[in-house]
Design a protein around this motif. Sequence first.
Motif, short mmCIF file in Angstrom:
data_model
loop_
_atom_site.label_atom_id
_atom_site.label_comp_id
_atom_site.label_asym_id
_atom_site.label_seq_id
_atom_site.Cartn_x
_atom_site.Cartn_y
_atom_site.Cartn_z
N ARG A 30 24.83 -5.95 25.48
CA ARG A 30 25.28 -5.07 24.40
C ARG A 30 24.07 -5.14 23.08
O ARG A 30 24.49 -5.59 22.03
CB ARG A 30 26.61 -5.48 23.83
N SER A 31 22.99 -4.59 23.30
CA SER A 31 21.99 -4.46 22.39
C SER A 31 22.45 -3.72 21.15
O SER A 31 22.97 -2.68 21.29
CB SER A 31 20.59 -4.40 22.88
N PRO A 32 21.90 -4.10 20.17
CA PRO A 32 22.25 -3.20 18.60
C PRO A 32 21.42 -1.86 18.87
O PRO A 32 21.75 -0.85 18.00
CB PRO A 32 21.82 -4.18 17.54
N LYS A 33 20.38 -1.97 19.51
CA LYS A 33 19.34 -0.85 19.56
C LYS A 33 19.95 0.14 20.83
O LYS A 33 19.45 1.39 20.86
CB LYS A 33 18.14 -1.44 20.09
N SER A 34 20.93 -0.33 21.66
CA SER A 34 21.43 0.72 22.77
C SER A 34 22.17 1.78 21.89
O SER A 34 22.70 1.77 21.11
CB SER A 34 22.29 -0.07 23.63
N LEU A 35 22.15 2.92 22.70
CA LEU A 35 22.93 4.32 22.35
C LEU A 35 24.44 4.43 23.13
O LEU A 35 24.18 4.30 24.49
CB LEU A 35 21.97 5.44 22.55
N ARG A 36 25.06 4.16 22.49
CA ARG A 36 26.53 4.20 22.94
C ARG A 36 26.89 5.57 23.63
O ARG A 36 27.74 5.50 24.76
CB ARG A 36 27.69 3.80 22.09
N GLY A 37 26.21 6.52 23.04
CA GLY A 37 26.72 8.09 23.63
C GLY A 37 25.60 8.29 24.55
O GLY A 37 24.48 7.79 24.89
N VAL A 38 25.90 9.23 25.60
CA VAL A 38 25.25 9.87 26.79
C VAL A 38 24.40 10.91 26.21
O VAL A 38 25.20 12.11 25.63
CB VAL A 38 25.97 10.00 27.96
N ILE A 39 23.10 10.96 26.31
CA ILE A 39 22.27 12.02 25.70
C ILE A 39 21.44 12.43 26.98
O ILE A 39 20.59 11.48 27.46
CB ILE A 39 21.44 11.83 24.64
N TRP A 40 21.42 13.49 27.58
CA TRP A 40 20.57 13.90 28.64
C TRP A 40 19.51 14.91 28.28
O TRP A 40 19.91 15.68 27.22
CB TRP A 40 21.32 14.57 29.79
N CYS A 41 18.37 14.73 28.89
CA CYS A 41 17.19 15.54 28.17
C CYS A 41 16.62 15.96 29.32
O CYS A 41 16.51 15.51 30.52
CB CYS A 41 16.12 14.56 27.27
N VAL A 42 15.79 17.15 29.13
CA VAL A 42 15.00 18.08 29.92
C VAL A 42 13.77 18.53 29.82
O VAL A 42 13.72 18.48 28.22
CB VAL A 42 15.70 18.99 30.88
N SER A 43 12.95 18.51 30.12
CA SER A 43 11.49 19.22 29.78
C SER A 43 11.72 20.68 29.86
O SER A 43 12.62 21.43 30.43
CB SER A 43 10.45 18.88 30.94
N GLU A 44 10.85 21.34 28.98
CA GLU A 44 10.93 22.88 28.61
C GLU A 44 10.75 23.63 30.00
O GLU A 44 11.22 24.78 30.23
CB GLU A 44 9.73 23.31 27.60
#
Length: 228
Positions: free
Chosen positions: A174-188
């Motif tokens: 459980r790193s303090p740097k981790s992102l608890r929410g899910v964010i999906w990204c795609v290329s243009e």
Amino acid sequence: MKIRTKGQPGAVLRNKLEQKMVLIWRDSGKYIDAVVTNFQTLDGLGFEPNRCVPIPSNLPQISLNIETGGMPNDFFYSFNMFIVSETLKQLLSGFPIKVEFRELYVTQKGKPYHGHKFFYANVLEEVCCFDYENSKYEATEKGIKGIERLVLDESKCQGYHFFRVGPIPRKTNRSPKSLRGVIWCVSEELATKIHDSGITGVTFVRPEDARKHPAENVAWKPDGQKSS
């Protein structure tokens, strides 16, 4: 503790937009009521959706019941699982991405569904591109949450077409740097292909618009113009 941006965030964002763009994948806002009916069994076998880890080899077929009538979108969520139509699966498969696809057993209102096939898309790539300095968020011992302004280091995203923003929180770390929410990204490039193909259920937005609602009001389009 709140982390606030220093300097000129507008200038930072303008500089990032001059690079090859990275976009946030969001649902279109049309809710599809769908339930994975055997999720408890899957969970007991080590199934971890959204964690960018391979699907266990002994996992049985995933069963999905859609309560919404009519033709479902090409994309929707169920238990935060990424559900895609066969049409969207074929489009995604044309790009150099790391995604596992598992065909689902689908029913609609309890009866066998005879429309097009649907798949669970298990994205395997994680890119640690969160800009801690220029984003605005709440930092906790268990990770980052409450992101009010999202800024990505897009120099780290080049060459990736479909990924989750990391670090992803792990059960054993459980790193303090981790992102608890899910964010999906795609290329243009991938976003343009999906947009031009008429795929339903998907809206793309720029990172700075990631927390704005409804997504349609700030939707990205290939010509660079936002929806009115």
